[in-house]
Write an enzyme that holds these catalytic residues in place. Structure first.
Site, PDB file in Angstrom:
ATOM      1  N   ASP A  17       0.997  -1.156   0.076  1.00 32.66           N
ATOM      2  CA  ASP A  17      -0.001  -0.009   0.104  1.00 32.66           C
ATOM      3  C   ASP A  17       0.805   1.152  -0.008  1.00 32.66           C
ATOM      4  O   ASP A  17       1.950   1.248   0.618  1.00 32.66           O
ATOM      5  CB  ASP A  17      -0.851  -0.029   1.397  1.00 32.66           C
ATOM      6  CG  ASP A  17      -2.199   0.702   1.074  1.00 32.66           C
ATOM      7  OD1 ASP A  17      -2.424   1.241   0.068  1.00 32.66           O
ATOM      8  OD2 ASP A  17      -2.585   1.266   2.297  1.00 32.66           O
ATOM      9  N   HIS A 120      -8.059   9.334   5.177  1.00 30.49           N
ATOM     10  CA  HIS A 120      -7.634   8.266   6.039  1.00 30.49           C
ATOM     11  C   HIS A 120      -7.898   8.828   7.431  1.00 30.49           C
ATOM     12  O   HIS A 120      -7.853  10.011   7.840  1.00 30.49           O
ATOM     13  CB  HIS A 120      -6.090   8.529   5.548  1.00 30.49           C
ATOM     14  CG  HIS A 120      -5.704   7.872   4.243  1.00 30.49           C
ATOM     15  ND1 HIS A 120      -5.053   8.332   3.338  1.00 30.49           N
ATOM     16  CD2 HIS A 120      -5.569   6.321   3.921  1.00 30.49           C
ATOM     17  CE1 HIS A 120      -4.946   7.714   2.159  1.00 30.49           C
ATOM     18  NE2 HIS A 120      -5.067   6.448   2.755  1.00 30.49           N
ATOM     19  N   GLY A 121      -7.775   7.876   8.533  1.00 28.43           N
ATOM     20  CA  GLY A 121      -7.498   8.095   9.856  1.00 28.43           C
ATOM     21  C   GLY A 121      -9.006   8.339  10.371  1.00 28.43           C
ATOM     22  O   GLY A 121      -9.866   8.006   9.826  1.00 28.43           O
ATOM     23  N   HIS A 148     -10.158   4.420  -0.481  1.00 29.32           N
ATOM     24  CA  HIS A 148      -8.900   4.590   0.647  1.00 29.32           C
ATOM     25  C   HIS A 148      -9.765   5.307   1.714  1.00 29.32           C
ATOM     26  O   HIS A 148     -10.815   5.977   1.396  1.00 29.32           O
ATOM     27  CB  HIS A 148      -7.795   5.332   0.313  1.00 29.32           C
ATOM     28  CG  HIS A 148      -6.810   4.490  -0.615  1.00 29.32           C
ATOM     29  ND1 HIS A 148      -5.514   4.172   0.099  1.00 29.32           N
ATOM     30  CD2 HIS A 148      -7.012   3.892  -1.677  1.00 29.32           C
ATOM     31  CE1 HIS A 148      -5.026   3.810  -0.708  1.00 29.32           C
ATOM     32  NE2 HIS A 148      -5.669   3.376  -1.953  1.00 29.32           N
ATOM     33  N   GLY A 149      -9.041   5.320   2.980  1.00 24.29           N
ATOM     34  CA  GLY A 149     -10.023   5.918   4.170  1.00 24.29           C
ATOM     35  C   GLY A 149     -11.427   5.243   4.483  1.00 24.29           C
ATOM     36  O   GLY A 149     -12.260   5.872   4.611  1.00 24.29           O
ATOM     37  N   THR A 173      -8.099   1.943  10.271  1.00 22.02           N
ATOM     38  CA  THR A 173      -8.045   2.836  11.464  1.00 22.02           C
ATOM     39  C   THR A 173      -9.024   2.211  12.526  1.00 22.02           C
ATOM     40  O   THR A 173      -8.836   2.308  13.690  1.00 22.02           O
ATOM     41  CB  THR A 173      -8.132   4.356  10.961  1.00 22.02           C
ATOM     42  OG1 THR A 173      -6.860   4.550  10.159  1.00 22.02           O
ATOM     43  CG2 THR A 173      -8.171   4.912  12.301  1.00 22.02           C
TER      44      THR A 173
END
Ligand code: 13P
Length: 231
Positions: A17, A120-121, A148-149, A173
């Protein structure tokens, strides 16, 4: 991971990734990785195209799959920044569907990571996904799309995203967050039952592992119910 994937009865890809460097991808491919994501999203468009093309040629040599990205999810990866925030707060930039179509054509990538509202996160508020942008990218780019995320999104939004063209979801996450919370709750329970009680490492890892497994079983079921097809 590669040894586990080889032993698995399921069809599994071991994927590198957010790789930004050709020599790093070579190390992974030599080890037996079957897919690479090249992340040139922070580069000027022309440089992203040029490096993605070089990565495509490398992956062809290894018969590995290639994922590339245009648009920006704001924060790069969980852990690098504390909070992804909303699209505005994180500085995310939606993928342009026309540019996505051209990018796919010139690079020869297999799957495309695109930005349509996920970050993300940890989300500061509710994620607001733009399914129109996603559908337009899918219609023009005509390749499987990557979210993503992907953790922290509601089950309904997973189904809508899959419907609009998402075929791979990156999820970490929130799985790690729930596992951490379960370990803290275990310690709280033990210590409120008996002040000063010892909380053992093996109990913590067991709790973390069980919570991770439950979370991933749940999301994989949700993705399957959204009928996440292979192409
Ligand atoms: P999360 O931060 O939502 O787990 O997303 C991870 C990711 O997209 C890694 O590439």
């Amino acid at each position: 991971m590669i040894a586990l994937a080889e032993r698995s009865s399921a069809l599994v890809c071991v994927h590198l990734d957010h790789c930004e460097d050709l020599s790093y991808a070579v190390r992974a491919l030599d080890m037996g990785f079957t897919g690479v994501m090249f992340d040139g999203s922070a580069l000027p468009y022309e440089t992203n195209v040029e490096r993605s093309c070089r990565m495509a040629s490398l992956c062809r040599d290894y018969q590995a799959g290639l994922e590339c990205e245009i648009g920006s999810m704001g924060s790069r990866e969980a852990g690098e920044k504390d909070e992804g925030g909303t699209v505005e707060e994180s500085g995310a930039v939606y993928t342009n569907p026309d540019q996505a179509a051209e990018f796919v054509k010139v690079t020869g990538l297999d799957i495309l990571a695109c930005s349509f509202g996920t970050v993300h996160g940890i989300y500061k508020g509710e994620p607001h996904l733009n399914f129109d942008v996603l559908s337009d990218i899918r219609a023009l780019a005509k390749v499987p799309l990557v979210m993503h995320g992907g953790s922290g999104v509601s089950d309904e939004d997973y189904a809508r995203a899959i419907d609009a063209g998402i075929r791979k979801i990156n999820y970490y996450t929130y799985g790690a967050k729930y596992a951490g919370e379960a370990v803290c709750a275990l310690a709280d329970r033990r210590r409120s039952a008996k002040p000063g009680a010892v909380v053992y490492w093996h109990d913590m890892t067991r709790t973390a592992y069980d919570t991770l497994r439950d979370t991933f079983e749940h999301v994989v079921t949700v993705f399957a119910n959204g009928a996440l097809p292979m192409a």
